[in-house]
Design a protein around this motif. Structure first.
Motif, PDB file in Angstrom:
ATOM      1  N   VAL A   1       0.865  -1.186   0.000  1.00 32.82           N
ATOM      2  CA  VAL A   1       0.000   0.000   0.000  1.00 32.82           C
ATOM      3  C   VAL A   1       0.898   1.231   0.000  1.00 32.82           C
ATOM      4  N   LYS A   2       0.674   2.136  -0.933  1.00 33.28           N
ATOM      5  CA  LYS A   2       1.504   3.330  -1.053  1.00 33.28           C
ATOM      6  C   LYS A   2       0.972   4.456  -0.164  1.00 33.28           C
ATOM      7  N   ASN A   3      -0.223   4.917  -0.454  1.00 36.11           N
ATOM      8  CA  ASN A   3      -0.845   6.004   0.298  1.00 36.11           C
ATOM      9  C   ASN A   3      -2.162   5.530   0.895  1.00 36.11           C
ATOM     10  N   PHE A   4      -2.455   6.012   2.094  1.00 36.63           N
ATOM     11  CA  PHE A   4      -3.721   5.693   2.760  1.00 36.63           C
ATOM     12  C   PHE A   4      -4.425   7.015   3.034  1.00 36.63           C
ATOM     13  N   ILE A   5      -5.590   7.196   2.404  1.00 34.48           N
ATOM     14  CA  ILE A   5      -6.373   8.418   2.581  1.00 34.48           C
ATOM     15  C   ILE A   5      -7.600   8.083   3.401  1.00 34.48           C
ATOM     16  N   SER A   6      -7.647   8.597   4.610  1.00 31.42           N
ATOM     17  CA  SER A   6      -8.718   8.293   5.551  1.00 31.42           C
ATOM     18  C   SER A   6      -9.704   9.448   5.616  1.00 31.42           C
ATOM     19  N   VAL A   7     -10.964   9.161   5.316  1.00 30.89           N
ATOM     20  CA  VAL A   7     -12.030  10.168   5.386  1.00 30.89           C
ATOM     21  C   VAL A   7     -12.924   9.807   6.577  1.00 30.89           C
ATOM     22  N   ALA A   8     -12.780  10.576   7.663  1.00 31.27           N
ATOM     23  CA  ALA A   8     -13.601  10.391   8.863  1.00 31.27           C
ATOM     24  C   ALA A   8     -13.509   8.972   9.414  1.00 31.27           C
ATOM     25  N   GLY A   9     -12.318   8.535   9.723  1.00 25.06           N
ATOM     26  CA  GLY A   9     -12.121   7.188  10.254  1.00 25.06           C
ATOM     27  C   GLY A   9     -12.052   7.170  11.772  1.00 25.06           C
ATOM     28  N   PRO A  10     -12.712   6.212  12.425  1.00 26.24           N
ATOM     29  CA  PRO A  10     -12.684   6.102  13.896  1.00 26.24           C
ATOM     30  C   PRO A  10     -11.434   5.368  14.384  1.00 26.24           C
ATOM     31  N   HIS A  11     -10.260   5.892  14.071  1.00 25.40           N
ATOM     32  CA  HIS A  11      -9.011   5.159  14.262  1.00 25.40           C
ATOM     33  C   HIS A  11      -8.681   4.860  15.715  1.00 25.40           C
TER      34      HIS A  11
ATOM     35  N   TYR B   1       2.818  -5.566  12.324  1.00 24.60           N
ATOM     36  CA  TYR B   1       1.757  -4.578  12.118  1.00 24.60           C
ATOM     37  C   TYR B   1       2.355  -3.178  12.061  1.00 24.60           C
ATOM     38  N   LYS B   2       3.249  -2.883  12.982  1.00 20.78           N
ATOM     39  CA  LYS B   2       3.893  -1.561  13.022  1.00 20.78           C
ATOM     40  C   LYS B   2       4.741  -1.325  11.779  1.00 20.78           C
ATOM     41  N   GLU B   3       5.465  -2.330  11.372  1.00 19.57           N
ATOM     42  CA  GLU B   3       6.317  -2.196  10.190  1.00 19.57           C
ATOM     43  C   GLU B   3       5.497  -1.901   8.949  1.00 19.57           C
ATOM     44  N   ARG B   4       4.380  -2.591   8.795  1.00 20.42           N
ATOM     45  CA  ARG B   4       3.542  -2.389   7.608  1.00 20.42           C
ATOM     46  C   ARG B   4       2.876  -1.018   7.626  1.00 20.42           C
ATOM     47  N   PHE B   5       2.384  -0.605   8.784  1.00 19.21           N
ATOM     48  CA  PHE B   5       1.722   0.696   8.878  1.00 19.21           C
ATOM     49  C   PHE B   5       2.718   1.824   8.616  1.00 19.21           C
ATOM     50  N   SER B   6       3.893   1.721   9.191  1.00 19.74           N
ATOM     51  CA  SER B   6       4.881   2.801   9.058  1.00 19.74           C
ATOM     52  C   SER B   6       5.585   2.798   7.703  1.00 19.74           C
ATOM     53  N   SER B   7       5.255   1.828   6.844  1.00 13.46           N
ATOM     54  CA  SER B   7       5.842   1.795   5.499  1.00 13.46           C
ATOM     55  C   SER B   7       5.100   2.694   4.515  1.00 13.46           C
ATOM     56  N   LEU B   8       3.969   3.265   4.933  1.00 14.25           N
ATOM     57  CA  LEU B   8       3.189   4.114   4.043  1.00 14.25           C
ATOM     58  C   LEU B   8       4.011   5.313   3.569  1.00 14.25           C
ATOM     59  N   GLN B   9       3.802   5.683   2.315  1.00 16.81           N
ATOM     60  CA  GLN B   9       4.435   6.901   1.806  1.00 16.81           C
ATOM     61  C   GLN B   9       3.733   8.144   2.341  1.00 16.81           C
ATOM     62  N   ASN B  10       2.405   8.071   2.425  1.00 24.53           N
ATOM     63  CA  ASN B  10       1.616   9.166   2.978  1.00 24.53           C
ATOM     64  C   ASN B  10       0.400   8.612   3.700  1.00 24.53           C
ATOM     65  N   LEU B  11       0.099   9.207   4.844  1.00 20.68           N
ATOM     66  CA  LEU B  11      -1.128   8.917   5.577  1.00 20.68           C
ATOM     67  C   LEU B  11      -1.892  10.224   5.692  1.00 20.68           C
ATOM     68  N   VAL B  12      -3.042  10.299   5.040  1.00 14.55           N
ATOM     69  CA  VAL B  12      -3.857  11.511   5.035  1.00 14.55           C
ATOM     70  C   VAL B  12      -5.065  11.278   5.934  1.00 14.55           C
TER      71      VAL B  12
ATOM     72  N   LEU C   1       2.643   5.439  14.050  1.00  7.89           N
ATOM     73  CA  LEU C   1       2.101   6.753  13.706  1.00  7.89           C
ATOM     74  C   LEU C   1       3.137   7.852  13.985  1.00  7.89           C
ATOM     75  N   ARG C   2       3.798   7.757  15.111  1.00  7.01           N
ATOM     76  CA  ARG C   2       4.827   8.749  15.432  1.00  7.01           C
ATOM     77  C   ARG C   2       5.982   8.690  14.429  1.00  7.01           C
ATOM     78  N   THR C   3       6.365   7.489  14.059  1.00  7.72           N
ATOM     79  CA  THR C   3       7.429   7.326  13.068  1.00  7.72           C
ATOM     80  C   THR C   3       7.064   8.018  11.763  1.00  7.72           C
ATOM     81  N   LEU C   4       5.836   7.784  11.300  1.00  7.69           N
ATOM     82  CA  LEU C   4       5.368   8.420  10.070  1.00  7.69           C
ATOM     83  C   LEU C   4       5.324   9.937  10.211  1.00  7.69           C
ATOM     84  N   ASP C   5       4.803  10.405  11.340  1.00  8.31           N
ATOM     85  CA  ASP C   5       4.648  11.844  11.544  1.00  8.31           C
ATOM     86  C   ASP C   5       6.001  12.550  11.586  1.00  8.31           C
TER      87      ASP C   5
END
Length: 332
Positions: free
Chosen positions: A118-128, A198-209, A254-258
């Motif tokens: 997954v390259k980019n993840f665009i979240s519209v009103a997600g209950p994360h 799980y952390k490795e895969r999430f933090s591999s995103l190019q962009n999290l919107v 999330l902190r890694t990405l930010d």
């Protein structure tokens, strides 16, 4: 005649790399919706048209019914198998999530072994970070039924196995019940039993919107769209994402990405899933366009980490009468 043919030949092969290197996207809709509903279909088609990429709405089961009553682990398993079976996604793809569909998308990203990247993840009103709303979604018959069930025993095995939204309800004053009974969100957020994959895969995103709506009333608190939430054991104050344990201890990356500048916190005007054309183009479409795609004059891409917008116009409700149906604001 020969010069015209030669010109067409040149144009075709000039544009060919753009077409062949475009990255498709998949969309996961919210509760009480389906890929065949007018609103979701129109939304997917618009994103495809504006980004010049192929979009696919991934349906789970029969759509509306299963979005309410199929446990999230089963929803994610189905979505995972569908994504892996799509040869169009083999070179990578983007995810667009609408409301609770974001949690299905994140489940695919984090849990799905052997899936394409997954390259980019665009979240519209997600209950994360969870959902603490009781009542849950409004005054419709289904919502009244869900609210009644929630008030009875949200973390009971029966509700966890037969009411999908129960899988991400997080009552801040009942964390023992949440830890012992909630079957999906704690795993998704790497909350109690840590999983490095799980952390490795999430933090591999190019962009999290992360798109939050200014007049949000379905998600409680609205800051859950940005991973903000209530503190443990209390209903106030609402903590921004950066002050939560999830962020500070970096449970999912999330902190890694930010800190790498790859998280975009976006605040748009409107109620739950009310989004204007301009905001769609700026905050969604611009992240669906492959870097090899020619620049489009309709897009504006901000470099700020936190974005806000103010849109005016009339609301065109697309689809049925469900409380969480997708709305799109058309500019006058």
């Amino acid at each position: 005649m020969a010069s015209v043919t030669l010109s067409r030949f040149f144009i075709f092969f000039t544009l060919l790399p753009v077409i062949t290197h475009s990255i498709p996207f998949v969309l996961f809709h919210g509760v009480a919706d389906s890929c065949t509903k007018k609103g979701v279909k129109h939304f997917t088609d618009l994103l495809s048209e504006w980004s010049n990429t192929q979009g696919y709405c991934i349906e789970i089961g029969n759509g509306v019914w299963d979005s309410w009553f199929m446990p999230f682990e089963d929803q994610v398993e189905i979505a995972c198998e569908k994504v892996k079976s799509m040869s169009e996604l083999n070179q990578g793809y983007n995810i667009v999530g609408l409301s609770q569909g974001n949690l299905v998308g994140r489940g695919v990203l984090e849990f799905c072994d052997g899936a394409p990247p997954v390259k980019n993840f665009i979240s519209v009103a997600g209950p994360h970070a969870g959902e603490a709303s009781v009542p849950f979604c409004g005054t419709g018959l289904m919502c009244v039924l869900v609210d009644s069930l929630i008030k009875l025993a949200i973390y009971s095995p029966t509700l966890q196995e037969h009411l999908a939204p129960a899988n991400y309800i997080k009552i801040p004053t009942d964390l023992d019940g949440y830890r012992e009974g909630c079957k999906f969100l704690p795993k998704l957020n790497n909350e109690f039993e840590k999983n490095a994959t799980y952390k490795e895969r999430f933090s591999s995103l190019q962009n999290l919107v992360l798109i939050m709506f200014d007049k949000e009333s379905v998600l409680v608190p609205k800051e859950t769209s940005w991973f903000g939430y209530f503190p443990d054991g209390a209903w106030d104050p609402i903590l921004p994402a950066q002050e939560t344990r999830l962020y500070i201890e970096d449970w999912i990356g999330l902190r890694t990405l930010d800190e790498a500048g790859r998280v975009k916190f976006v605040n748009v005007s409107g109620k739950h899933l009310d989004i204007s054309d301009d905001d769609m183009k700026e905050y969604i479409v611009s992240y669906l366009i492959d870097e090899n795609t020619l620049e489009s004059p309709v897009l504006t891409k901000s470099t700020r980490q936190q974005h806000s917008s103010s849109s005016s116009g009339f609301i065109r409700k697309l689809g049925g009468q469900q409380d969480l149906q997708l709305n799109v604001i058309q500019k006058l």
